[in-house]
Design a protein around this motif. Sequence first.
Motif, PDB file in Angstrom:
ATOM      1  N   VAL A 175      12.737  30.293  13.641  1.00  0.00           N
ATOM      2  CA  VAL A 175      11.960  29.385  12.789  1.00  0.00           C
ATOM      3  C   VAL A 175      11.251  30.260  11.765  1.00  0.00           C
ATOM      4  O   VAL A 175      10.704  31.318  12.099  1.00  0.00           O
ATOM      5  CB  VAL A 175      10.944  28.558  13.603  1.00  0.00           C
ATOM      6  N   TYR A 176      11.277  29.817  10.526  1.00  0.00           N
ATOM      7  CA  TYR A 176      10.725  30.605   9.427  1.00  0.00           C
ATOM      8  C   TYR A 176       9.743  29.748   8.635  1.00  0.00           C
ATOM      9  O   TYR A 176      10.051  28.605   8.274  1.00  0.00           O
ATOM     10  CB  TYR A 176      11.877  31.050   8.512  1.00  0.00           C
ATOM     11  N   CYS A 177       8.573  30.284   8.380  1.00  0.00           N
ATOM     12  CA  CYS A 177       7.641  29.591   7.480  1.00  0.00           C
ATOM     13  C   CYS A 177       6.704  30.592   6.824  1.00  0.00           C
ATOM     14  O   CYS A 177       6.192  31.509   7.461  1.00  0.00           O
ATOM     15  CB  CYS A 177       6.823  28.536   8.235  1.00  0.00           C
ATOM     16  N   CYS A 178       6.500  30.379   5.541  1.00  0.00           N
ATOM     17  CA  CYS A 178       5.593  31.203   4.765  1.00  0.00           C
ATOM     18  C   CYS A 178       4.158  30.850   5.165  1.00  0.00           C
ATOM     19  O   CYS A 178       3.828  29.672   5.302  1.00  0.00           O
ATOM     20  CB  CYS A 178       5.858  30.864   3.306  1.00  0.00           C
ATOM     21  N   HIS A 179       3.316  31.846   5.383  1.00  0.00           N
ATOM     22  CA  HIS A 179       1.924  31.577   5.779  1.00  0.00           C
ATOM     23  C   HIS A 179       1.161  30.885   4.657  1.00  0.00           C
ATOM     24  O   HIS A 179       0.490  29.896   4.857  1.00  0.00           O
ATOM     25  CB  HIS A 179       1.246  32.913   6.148  1.00  0.00           C
ATOM     26  N   HIS A 180       1.308  31.446   3.489  1.00  0.00           N
ATOM     27  CA  HIS A 180       0.560  30.931   2.344  1.00  0.00           C
ATOM     28  C   HIS A 180       1.525  30.774   1.182  1.00  0.00           C
ATOM     29  O   HIS A 180       2.061  31.773   0.696  1.00  0.00           O
ATOM     30  CB  HIS A 180      -0.564  31.931   2.005  1.00  0.00           C
ATOM     31  N   GLU A 181       1.763  29.546   0.783  1.00  0.00           N
ATOM     32  CA  GLU A 181       2.638  29.296  -0.356  1.00  0.00           C
ATOM     33  C   GLU A 181       1.894  29.717  -1.625  1.00  0.00           C
ATOM     34  O   GLU A 181       1.076  28.963  -2.164  1.00  0.00           O
ATOM     35  CB  GLU A 181       3.047  27.818  -0.403  1.00  0.00           C
ATOM     36  N   THR A 182       2.200  30.912  -2.070  1.00  0.00           N
ATOM     37  CA  THR A 182       1.495  31.503  -3.206  1.00  0.00           C
ATOM     38  C   THR A 182       1.689  30.683  -4.490  1.00  0.00           C
ATOM     39  O   THR A 182       0.879  30.755  -5.403  1.00  0.00           O
ATOM     40  CB  THR A 182       2.002  32.940  -3.418  1.00  0.00           C
ATOM     41  N   GLY A 183       2.770  29.918  -4.532  1.00  0.00           N
ATOM     42  CA  GLY A 183       3.046  29.108  -5.719  1.00  0.00           C
ATOM     43  C   GLY A 183       2.058  27.979  -5.934  1.00  0.00           C
ATOM     44  O   GLY A 183       1.818  27.552  -7.064  1.00  0.00           O
ATOM     45  N   THR A 184       1.468  27.496  -4.847  1.00  0.00           N
ATOM     46  CA  THR A 184       0.511  26.388  -4.958  1.00  0.00           C
ATOM     47  C   THR A 184      -0.881  26.751  -4.458  1.00  0.00           C
ATOM     48  O   THR A 184      -1.878  26.244  -4.952  1.00  0.00           O
ATOM     49  CB  THR A 184       0.977  25.195  -4.087  1.00  0.00           C
ATOM     50  N   GLY A 185      -0.934  27.615  -3.445  1.00  0.00           N
ATOM     51  CA  GLY A 185      -2.213  27.926  -2.798  1.00  0.00           C
ATOM     52  C   GLY A 185      -2.367  27.224  -1.457  1.00  0.00           C
ATOM     53  O   GLY A 185      -3.425  27.319  -0.825  1.00  0.00           O
ATOM     54  N   VAL A 186      -1.310  26.525  -0.995  1.00  0.00           N
ATOM     55  CA  VAL A 186      -1.390  25.815   0.285  1.00  0.00           C
ATOM     56  C   VAL A 186      -1.226  26.808   1.449  1.00  0.00           C
ATOM     57  O   VAL A 186      -0.289  27.602   1.478  1.00  0.00           O
ATOM     58  CB  VAL A 186      -0.301  24.721   0.392  1.00  0.00           C
TER      59      VAL A 186
END
Length: 376
Positions: free
Chosen positions: A138-149
């Motif tokens: 399972v893969y997920c980005c901790h912090h979506e730098t593109g939005t700030g979420v």
Amino acid sequence: MDKIKRNVLLNPGPATTTDTVKMAQVVPDICPREKEFAGLMKGLRSDLLRVVHAPEEEYTSVLFCGSGTINIDICINSLVPEGKKILVVNNGAYNSRAVEVCEMYHIPHINLKFSVYEQPNLEEVENTLMQNPDVAVVYCCHHETGTGVLNPIREIGALAHKYGAIFVSDTTSTLGMIPLDVVKDNVDFCMASAQKGLMAMSGLSFIVGKKSIIGASKNYPTRSYYCNLYLQYEYFEKTGEMHFTPPVQTIYATIQALKEYFEEGEEKKFARHHRVYEAIHEGLDELGFKTIIPREIESGLVVSVLYPSDSNWSFEKVHDYCYERGFTIYPGKISTTNTFRLCSLGAIDVSDIRDFFVVLKDALNEYDIKIASNKK
Ligand SMILES: *Cc1c(COP(=O)(O)O)cnc(C)c1O
């Protein structure tokens, strides 16, 4: 030596660095195959484990020469066993990059898409895992730098483990800024590059992950030569060196940056980035700018700002005006909305943000851009 001009970078990395980190790169020439250099990398690798509270018995850190994206490439191409799938929990541009890596290597994957304005829905993640027992990663980005979420990685990691998968998180834009504890946060692999949270230079990237899993990956399909996790790990274990030429000067800078990281302290540094973020919101509010991500799910590291509707608005002109005065602002990364970003990374503090808003206000006056009239 003349003083180096100090620029305040409000882009999402590379970040503003201290002069001591900049100067740490100016050292006598050395061949990186010398024992002395391997010794430096050994210390650096264990310091990286300390940053994310990874126990040495269980975790290792593996260094690579490249920008942060190399880590995404390596984790995905190296950690998916034969006949298994990877599930990408996708709510933004950096998770989409992971999907692109899967596509490029023809790796079976599920692209579980969510709105870029929201955190992923955990129930849907769980349902997907239930229905797809062949998901191994399972893969997920901790912090979506593109939005700030900021994404709930602890919960996603727990779900991965519940269904027998490993959890890989792209922590490039949080590591060294938001406290991360790989054990408590259920993270088997995380990653970053030296120029973001650690406030060093670009060119060095690293993956922190479980030794047992890297060991098992020896028998997984190999999909890249240069970017294979097991090969690089094995080389480090045998020789203490990188397989190929390391970014020598960046490594010196990173060692200095880590020294400064531990001197400042995890909690104090986190608090500093947070007050910079608060100052960014304050300044934007004062001028009437609107932001697009609810504060409750914002990382506190990136603020996505809506373009004003005034026809005089020009991101380029405002950018150039600020840039000429030592402040860098950055375009947005949301395909459907016109935004720009202000970030709280780097060796900056509240006074820099106050100085920036004086300049931004001047830029708005210079180009006769009205914000307050911009009620959406
Ligand atoms: C910056 C960043 C990367 C790496 O980008 P590069 O341009 O390769 O340095 C990867 N993931 C996230 C979340 C990032 O913020």
